[in-house]
Scaffold this motif. Sequence first.
Motif, PDB file in Angstrom:
ATOM      1  N   LEU A  55       0.840  -1.427   0.251  1.00 25.39           N
ATOM      2  CA  LEU A  55      -0.019   0.309  -0.256  1.00 25.39           C
ATOM      3  C   LEU A  55       0.496   1.047   0.071  1.00 25.39           C
ATOM      4  O   LEU A  55       2.080   1.636   0.958  1.00 25.39           O
ATOM      5  CB  LEU A  55      -1.027  -0.080   0.554  1.00 25.39           C
ATOM      6  N   LEU A  56       0.571   2.095  -1.101  1.00 23.98           N
ATOM      7  CA  LEU A  56       1.178   3.518  -0.810  1.00 23.98           C
ATOM      8  C   LEU A  56      -0.247   4.278  -0.544  1.00 23.98           C
ATOM      9  O   LEU A  56      -0.804   4.740  -1.600  1.00 23.98           O
ATOM     10  CB  LEU A  56       1.702   3.994  -2.392  1.00 23.98           C
ATOM     11  N   VAL A  57       0.909   4.841   0.284  1.00 29.18           N
ATOM     12  CA  VAL A  57      -0.743   6.553   0.789  1.00 29.18           C
ATOM     13  C   VAL A  57      -0.048   7.714   0.431  1.00 29.18           C
ATOM     14  O   VAL A  57       1.077   8.395   1.102  1.00 29.18           O
ATOM     15  CB  VAL A  57      -0.906   5.966   2.115  1.00 29.18           C
ATOM     16  N   GLU A  58      -0.073   8.933  -0.060  1.00 27.01           N
ATOM     17  CA  GLU A  58      -0.371   9.800  -0.147  1.00 27.01           C
ATOM     18  C   GLU A  58      -0.785  11.197  -0.083  1.00 27.01           C
ATOM     19  O   GLU A  58      -1.650  10.744   0.056  1.00 27.01           O
ATOM     20  CB  GLU A  58       0.169  10.255  -1.739  1.00 27.01           C
ATOM     21  N   ASP A  59      -0.241  12.040   0.198  1.00 30.31           N
ATOM     22  CA  ASP A  59      -1.139  12.958   0.688  1.00 30.31           C
ATOM     23  C   ASP A  59       0.368  14.344   1.650  1.00 30.31           C
ATOM     24  O   ASP A  59       1.291  14.117   1.811  1.00 30.31           O
ATOM     25  CB  ASP A  59      -2.240  13.519   1.680  1.00 30.31           C
ATOM     26  N   LEU A 135      14.113  -1.462  -2.093  1.00 28.69           N
ATOM     27  CA  LEU A 135      12.888  -2.430  -1.912  1.00 28.69           C
ATOM     28  C   LEU A 135      11.964  -2.915  -2.949  1.00 28.69           C
ATOM     29  O   LEU A 135      11.339  -3.715  -2.770  1.00 28.69           O
ATOM     30  CB  LEU A 135      12.118  -1.526  -1.701  1.00 28.69           C
ATOM     31  N   LEU A 136      12.568  -3.977  -4.155  1.00 33.39           N
ATOM     32  CA  LEU A 136      12.205  -3.828  -5.146  1.00 33.39           C
ATOM     33  C   LEU A 136      12.297  -5.273  -5.234  1.00 33.39           C
ATOM     34  O   LEU A 136      10.918  -5.692  -5.540  1.00 33.39           O
ATOM     35  CB  LEU A 136      12.913  -3.479  -6.969  1.00 33.39           C
ATOM     36  N   GLU A 137      13.099  -6.028  -5.159  1.00 32.27           N
ATOM     37  CA  GLU A 137      13.211  -7.734  -5.120  1.00 32.27           C
ATOM     38  C   GLU A 137      12.114  -8.320  -3.536  1.00 32.27           C
ATOM     39  O   GLU A 137      11.323  -8.746  -3.644  1.00 32.27           O
ATOM     40  CB  GLU A 137      14.514  -8.008  -4.448  1.00 32.27           C
ATOM     41  N   PRO A 175       9.854   5.458  -9.333  1.00 33.27           N
ATOM     42  CA  PRO A 175       9.711   5.022 -10.434  1.00 33.27           C
ATOM     43  C   PRO A 175       8.870   4.663 -10.853  1.00 33.27           C
ATOM     44  O   PRO A 175       8.731   3.821 -10.379  1.00 33.27           O
ATOM     45  CB  PRO A 175      11.208   4.442 -10.978  1.00 33.27           C
ATOM     46  N   GLU A 176       8.422   4.464 -11.714  1.00 33.42           N
ATOM     47  CA  GLU A 176       6.971   3.100 -12.707  1.00 33.42           C
ATOM     48  C   GLU A 176       7.578   1.845 -11.881  1.00 33.42           C
ATOM     49  O   GLU A 176       6.441   1.192 -11.685  1.00 33.42           O
ATOM     50  CB  GLU A 176       6.741   3.490 -14.453  1.00 33.42           C
ATOM     51  N   SER A 177       8.758   1.109 -11.750  1.00 38.52           N
ATOM     52  CA  SER A 177       9.135   0.099 -11.594  1.00 38.52           C
ATOM     53  C   SER A 177       8.617   0.273 -10.256  1.00 38.52           C
ATOM     54  O   SER A 177       8.070  -0.966  -9.497  1.00 38.52           O
ATOM     55  CB  SER A 177      10.567  -0.408 -12.077  1.00 38.52           C
ATOM     56  N   GLN A 178       8.733   1.082  -9.901  1.00 42.79           N
ATOM     57  CA  GLN A 178       8.341   1.246  -8.009  1.00 42.79           C
ATOM     58  C   GLN A 178       7.032   1.143  -7.892  1.00 42.79           C
ATOM     59  O   GLN A 178       6.326   0.762  -6.673  1.00 42.79           O
ATOM     60  CB  GLN A 178       9.847   2.311  -7.334  1.00 42.79           C
ATOM     61  N   LEU A 179       6.628   1.760  -8.113  1.00 39.67           N
ATOM     62  CA  LEU A 179       4.892   2.147  -8.105  1.00 39.67           C
ATOM     63  C   LEU A 179       4.225   0.412  -8.758  1.00 39.67           C
ATOM     64  O   LEU A 179       3.447   0.836  -7.567  1.00 39.67           O
ATOM     65  CB  LEU A 179       4.959   3.076  -9.205  1.00 39.67           C
ATOM     66  N   ASP A 180       4.762   0.134  -9.801  1.00 35.40           N
ATOM     67  CA  ASP A 180       4.274  -0.730  -9.828  1.00 35.40           C
ATOM     68  C   ASP A 180       3.919  -2.274  -8.775  1.00 35.40           C
ATOM     69  O   ASP A 180       3.679  -2.725  -8.804  1.00 35.40           O
ATOM     70  CB  ASP A 180       4.126  -1.101 -10.917  1.00 35.40           C
ATOM     71  N   ALA A 183      -0.186  -2.048  -4.771  1.00 32.07           N
ATOM     72  CA  ALA A 183      -1.173  -3.171  -4.824  1.00 32.07           C
ATOM     73  C   ALA A 183      -2.689  -2.037  -5.241  1.00 32.07           C
ATOM     74  O   ALA A 183      -3.194  -1.908  -6.044  1.00 32.07           O
ATOM     75  CB  ALA A 183      -1.847  -4.305  -4.410  1.00 32.07           C
ATOM     76  N   LEU A 184      -2.041  -0.845  -4.221  1.00 35.62           N
ATOM     77  CA  LEU A 184      -3.037   0.255  -4.296  1.00 35.62           C
ATOM     78  C   LEU A 184      -2.604   2.058  -3.583  1.00 35.62           C
ATOM     79  O   LEU A 184      -1.725   1.724  -3.048  1.00 35.62           O
ATOM     80  CB  LEU A 184      -4.570  -0.046  -3.324  1.00 35.62           C
ATOM     81  N   VAL A 185      -2.854   2.765  -4.671  1.00 36.71           N
ATOM     82  CA  VAL A 185      -2.656   3.667  -3.885  1.00 36.71           C
ATOM     83  C   VAL A 185      -3.436   4.338  -3.393  1.00 36.71           C
ATOM     84  O   VAL A 185      -4.580   5.048  -4.474  1.00 36.71           O
ATOM     85  CB  VAL A 185      -1.864   4.849  -4.983  1.00 36.71           C
TER      86      VAL A 185
END
Length: 326
Positions: A55-59, A135-137, A175-180, A183-185
């Motif tokens: 989960l990515l929480v932005e604000d 954090l990618l792996e 980067p897109e690879s990290q965002l991918d 599961a949810l933002v």
Amino acid sequence: MTQVTSEPADAGASPRPDEAIVLSQSLFRAVAGAVRGKDDVIRLSLVALLAGGHLLVEDLPGTGKTLLAKSLAAALGGRFGRVQCTPDLLPTDITGTSVYSPADGSWTFRPGPLFANVLLVDEINRASPRTQSALLEPMEEHQVTVDGVTHRLPDPFFCVATQNPHGQIGTFPLPESQLDRFALVLSMGMPDRSAEREILTGQGGQDAYASLSPVADPAQVAAAVGAVHRVYCAPALVEYVLDLTAATRVHPDLTVGASPRASVGLMQAARAHAVVSGRGHVTPDDVQAVVGPAFAHRVSVGGVVDTTAGRAVIADVVARTAVPRP
């Protein structure tokens, strides 16, 4: 990559979706006691957990992003790790490192905060791209390789990252690879007046978090994640997911549409949303409730990833796509 299936699972197998439903309700009540006025955000956070994702929480700072992550960790039980990201943070500060022992000439691996059931990566976009790549792996394969040796992470492994809006001083875009990997933002948003009053009077916020006790253990959570895979999704709804994914690839406002990995993530999130909603089968409402948070960070608007603009385009995709009949 998880295979999308449309057949109901064997009735005699375990774990069962009804057990995951009960667990999700307990987790929701616990977290809602501290995070006031954000029921939809809490439900979607549990969706990310039960879908086996991150989960990515932005604000903006001060809206309760860290409180949400800490409350989830406290309710889940198990090991909790926290990384406070700064521009000078090193990858080994997250993963751990090998330490040499002069006494016997051996090297011993000392795990970092990454080795936890719930990992809070606070202000992830303040870390440099090199550190973010550490954090990618772990997020994709639930393991980390240090000095040529692969170490498995605990089960479950749930990463909750927070980020400040792009453009603030000291931030680096993900980067897109990290965002991918997420599961949810989600976006927290400001609490309404009633919720903020409860925070000011000690009925929520940090005061409520201080008294929050675990309502589960890692084994129960891991079983619930497995149960989500057993939630029945009718063939027509599988086609609905494919229709939505295909529509993003031809939408005039999107330069890059959703990938096959995104459609798999959407299916799992829809199953998890059904569980959080108290059902053992997926409905069109489940798909529509999670498609925005599941796709907004995985599509490109005008050549850039903009989750706010992405959500608006995904809403248009949903409005234009035929919904299967019951």
